[in-house]
Design an enzyme around this catalytic site. Structure first.
Site, mmCIF file in Angstrom:
data_model
loop_
_atom_site.group_PDB
_atom_site.id
_atom_site.type_symbol
_atom_site.label_atom_id
_atom_site.label_comp_id
_atom_site.label_asym_id
_atom_site.label_seq_id
_atom_site.Cartn_x
_atom_site.Cartn_y
_atom_site.Cartn_z
ATOM 1 N N GLU A 215 -6.604 6.463 -0.705
ATOM 2 C CA GLU A 215 -6.419 5.243 0.082
ATOM 3 C C GLU A 215 -7.018 4.037 -0.638
ATOM 4 O O GLU A 215 -6.443 2.944 -0.615
ATOM 5 C CB GLU A 215 -7.046 5.411 1.464
ATOM 6 C CG GLU A 215 -6.407 6.516 2.303
ATOM 7 C CD GLU A 215 -4.911 6.329 2.447
ATOM 8 O OE1 GLU A 215 -4.471 5.193 2.719
ATOM 9 O OE2 GLU A 215 -4.170 7.320 2.290
ATOM 10 N N HIS B 64 1.623 4.550 -2.843
ATOM 11 C CA HIS B 64 1.675 5.999 -2.629
ATOM 12 C C HIS B 64 2.945 6.594 -3.251
ATOM 13 O O HIS B 64 2.916 7.715 -3.780
ATOM 14 C CB HIS B 64 1.650 6.309 -1.136
ATOM 15 C CG HIS B 64 0.285 6.206 -0.519
ATOM 16 N ND1 HIS B 64 -0.813 6.841 -1.038
ATOM 17 C CD2 HIS B 64 -0.157 5.543 0.586
ATOM 18 C CE1 HIS B 64 -1.874 6.582 -0.292
ATOM 19 N NE2 HIS B 64 -1.501 5.797 0.694
ATOM 20 N N HIS C 150 0.836 -1.203 0.000
ATOM 21 C CA HIS C 150 0.000 0.000 0.000
ATOM 22 C C HIS C 150 0.873 1.255 0.000
ATOM 23 O O HIS C 150 0.607 2.207 -0.749
ATOM 24 C CB HIS C 150 -0.895 -0.047 1.239
ATOM 25 C CG HIS C 150 -1.708 1.192 1.470
ATOM 26 N ND1 HIS C 150 -3.053 1.265 1.178
ATOM 27 C CD2 HIS C 150 -1.383 2.410 1.984
ATOM 28 C CE1 HIS C 150 -3.512 2.462 1.492
ATOM 29 N NE2 HIS C 150 -2.514 3.182 1.994
ATOM 30 N N GLU C 151 1.920 1.269 0.807
ATOM 31 C CA GLU C 151 2.796 2.449 0.871
ATOM 32 C C GLU C 151 3.616 2.609 -0.406
ATOM 33 O O GLU C 151 3.885 3.735 -0.838
ATOM 34 C CB GLU C 151 3.713 2.348 2.094
ATOM 35 C CG GLU C 151 2.972 2.281 3.427
ATOM 36 C CD GLU C 151 1.974 3.415 3.604
ATOM 37 O OE1 GLU C 151 2.250 4.528 3.120
ATOM 38 O OE2 GLU C 151 0.910 3.175 4.194
#
Length: 661
Positions: A270, A184, A180-181
């Protein structure tokens, strides 16, 4: 997920952020003018017993254009000055942001099993994302399961996780969170988050001023108690805390606006990052199960660091409790889970809570100073001076065999492709720098001797010997493994001190120029090192989108495509034609080999870095056509394309991924 479209969306969201910020500043200017007019009206014209002599007209007289202009300039100047200072602090890179939150770098030499597992996962996902391995930081003693990615570009990006995430998530769940990071990072969200934090700090600064005035007015009132004075003076003294209270209220309104802006921009990203985690890990259960664990975990995702709320939009989950979802920077957990698993039964996963010392790190306790990695570099230098070689730790791709009771937490590393003898040197600065230098050592004995002599002249203890030792193994390394090896060396190279890095960079250039000729692969290696390490030691200005159309960069495109066509495995004219057709630029013409140079090629690549995000994947695909034979790229050509992609800050498109060895 189309990361290029998301990067373009992040750029356009920056425009939305600027518009919202401008509207918020206009509102603050108007409210501050009304407040100051009220302050002057009550302190000069109003008497608590007799009332106002001028009535509403007296109040309106305080709203003169001269005063309005002065107050507006002060407010706007203060907001932009505070935003600029905050931006300069955060733009120092992901390392500065992580350390400002009290995070500690996880060193490659760590012997903690959970930390090594997290390092493994970061390396695996970096390989899957075709990007260098970012540094991993740990927020110690934080029970909440959370993480964040920080930085301005991929080159200075870091990933941080809490101790709660490290200890309470299984391997596939932690993979989902870290994936997930990474999303980003590749989506361009980090730079947007830094801008958001800087601008919103400027909005809330007026409230900080109001708090100071409120405290000062209260203190002044206590000091003047029992002292006679004129009525206007008493009114002024009494009005000072009122002015402070008014500014505090305006600051609260600004904070409310800031909360809405953060929520409006952050929430949808998100969902996109969750989808990106599934793409990286190829396992929707990883991120979904991590969210389920958070839902059944009492501490949730809360983080108690002093500055966590200020940077709440950077985190994986909400860092504080919100009474109203309208201010939430993250979507509800159940909504995120159902986006990934539409048939979820609504049951969360329970985990036993591990308790940590209740330590709260205040922002005043955090200083920007050399971290543990600098100490490790110093120790390594001392040991090298003494001629001591410490026993290397097992490489991160090696793990003990599973025991009879091993469960799903058992590590199952991929089969090691890079020889263990080389991997043994990637975790300390001396070994990592020697590996990078060893990749440049020539097969020609005379040239090799000159290169080793240049390395020895730098008087780095033990380096020339180590380079000579690893050079044969590096010469036998397949082309497709050189880039992964360099990426594995980057975390250790970041642990060097600034003087050590300067010496290493000078040595690298000297070895490249030893034969008075720079080859394309040598340029690629140097650019990779410079691009990913310079932000750690010097102030670097990242590229900015300047060119919205390919027609504005035809000259650098011609230079780059011509070099790749001549250096590639296919016929130059045919390869250049395929690349030209890919870009739909029929006027491009192949330049002769003798008119090309590595210097001009380098300048052209850096110019292409200023293209808009949606143009860069098209450019990279055209480069792939120019460098390949019939569209099929070999490992050497892939290394060249990956180096160019790094310089222009763009991930390689899916159809240009690493070929099989």
């Amino acid at each position: 997920m189309d990361f290029f479209a998301q990067q373009d969306l992040a750029r356009r969201n920056t425009r939305v952020l600027v518009i919202l910020f401008t509207l918020a500043v206009i509102g603050l200017v108007l409210l501050t003018n009304v407040l100051v007019a009220g302050f002057l009206f009550f302190s000069e014209d109003y008497n608590v017993y007799a009332g106002s002599r001028g009535g509403w007209m007296g109040f309106l007289q305080q709203l003169s254009w001269d005063r309005f202009g002065t107050i507006s300039l002060v407010v706007i100047g203060s907001v932009f000055l505070v935003s600029l200072v905050k931006w300069l602090q955060l733009a120092a890179g992901g390392k500065a942001i992580a350390e400002s939150l009290g995070a500690e770098k996880v060193l490659p030499q760590t012997r903690d099993a959970d930390e090594r597992r997290a390092l493994n996962i970061v390396q695996e996902i970096a390989l899957a994302a075709s990007m260098p391995v970012p540094d991993l930081y740990l927020l110690r003693d934080e029970r909440g399961i959370n993480a964040f990615a920080a930085g301005v570009t991929q080159a200075d990006a870091v990933i941080a996780v809490t101790t709660g995430a490290l200890h309470h998530l299984k391997r596939h769940e932690l993979q989902g969170v870290i994936g997930h990071e990474f999303s980003h990072i590749l989506n361009g969200d980090m730079r947007l988050n830094v801008r958001l934090a800087a601008l919103l700090k400027g909005i809330t600064f007026i409230g900080d001023v109001g708090y100071i005035l409120l405290r000062a007015g209260t203190h002044r009132g206590r000091v003047r108690t029992g002292v006679r004075g004129g009525g206007n003076s008493n009114n002024s003294g009494a009005a000072l805390p009122v002015l402070g209270l008014g500014l505090l209220v305006i600051g609260w309104i600004g904070g409310t606006c800031a909360g809405f802006i953060k929520a409006a921009i952050s929430r949808q990203k998100e969902f996109l990052a969750d989808a990106g985690a599934v793409q990286f890990t190829r396992d929707p259960d990883g991120i979904a199960d991590a969210l389920k664990v958070i839902g059944g975990y009492v501490p949730g995702t809360f983080v108690h660091r002093a500055r966590a709320a200020e940077l709440s939009h950077m985190f994986f989950g909400a860092v504080t409790h919100r009474l109203w979802q309208g201010f939430a920077t993250h979507p509800p957990l159940d909504a995120r889970i159902r986006r990934i698993q539409p048939r979820w039964d609504g049951e969360y996963i329970s985990r036993r809570v591990r308790h940590y010392p209740n330590t709260r790190i205040e922002s005043a306790d955090v200083e920007f100073r050399p971290g543990r990695e600098a100490l490790v570099a110093a120790v390594a230098a001392v040991e090298a001076t003494r001629g001591i070689r410490t026993r290397p730790l097992a490489p991160l791709t090696e793990h003990p065999p599973a025991g009879p009771g091993a469960g799903p937490e058992t590590e199952e590393p991929p089969a090691p492709a890079i020889p263990p003898g080389l991997l043994a040197h990637v975790d300390d600065p001396l070994g990592a720098s020697s590996l990078v230098l060893g990749l440049l050592i020539s097969d020609d004995p005379a040239h090799r001797d000159r290169q080793l002599a240049l390395i020895a002249e730098r008087e780095v203890p033990g380096q020339a010997t180590l380079v000579n030792t690893v050079a044969p193994g590096l010469a036998a390394l397949p082309a497709g493994l050189r880039l992964p090896l360099v990426n594995r060396c980057l975390p250790a190279l970041r642990a060097m001190s600034a003087p050590q890095y300067r010496t290493f960079k000078e040595t690298l250039l000297a070895v490249i120029r030893a034969d008075q000729h720079t080859e394309l692969l040598e340029w690629c290696l140097y650019q990779l090192v410079r691009h990913y390490l310079d932000p750690e030691f010097v102030q670097v200005t990242p590229s900015r989108p300047r060119y919205a159309r390919l027609g504005k960069v035809t000259a650098p495109l011609t230079e780059v495509l011509s070099v790749l066509a001549h250096e590639g495995s296919g016929e130059a004219e045919a390869a250049f034609t395929r690349a030209r057709d890919e870009l739909a630029l029929p006027k491009l013409r192949l330049r002769p080999r003798e008119a090309l140079s590595v210097r001009a090629f380098s300048e052209a690549v850096h110019t292409l870095a200023d293209c808009y995000p949606l143009l860069k994947p098209r450019i990279l695909k055209a480069m792939g056509e120019a460098a390949s034979e019939n569209g099929e790229i070999c490992p050497v050509e892939y290394e060249i394309l990956a180096s160019i992609a790094a310089v222009i800050d763009c991930p390689l498109p899916e159809d240009l991924k690493a070929p099989p060895l």
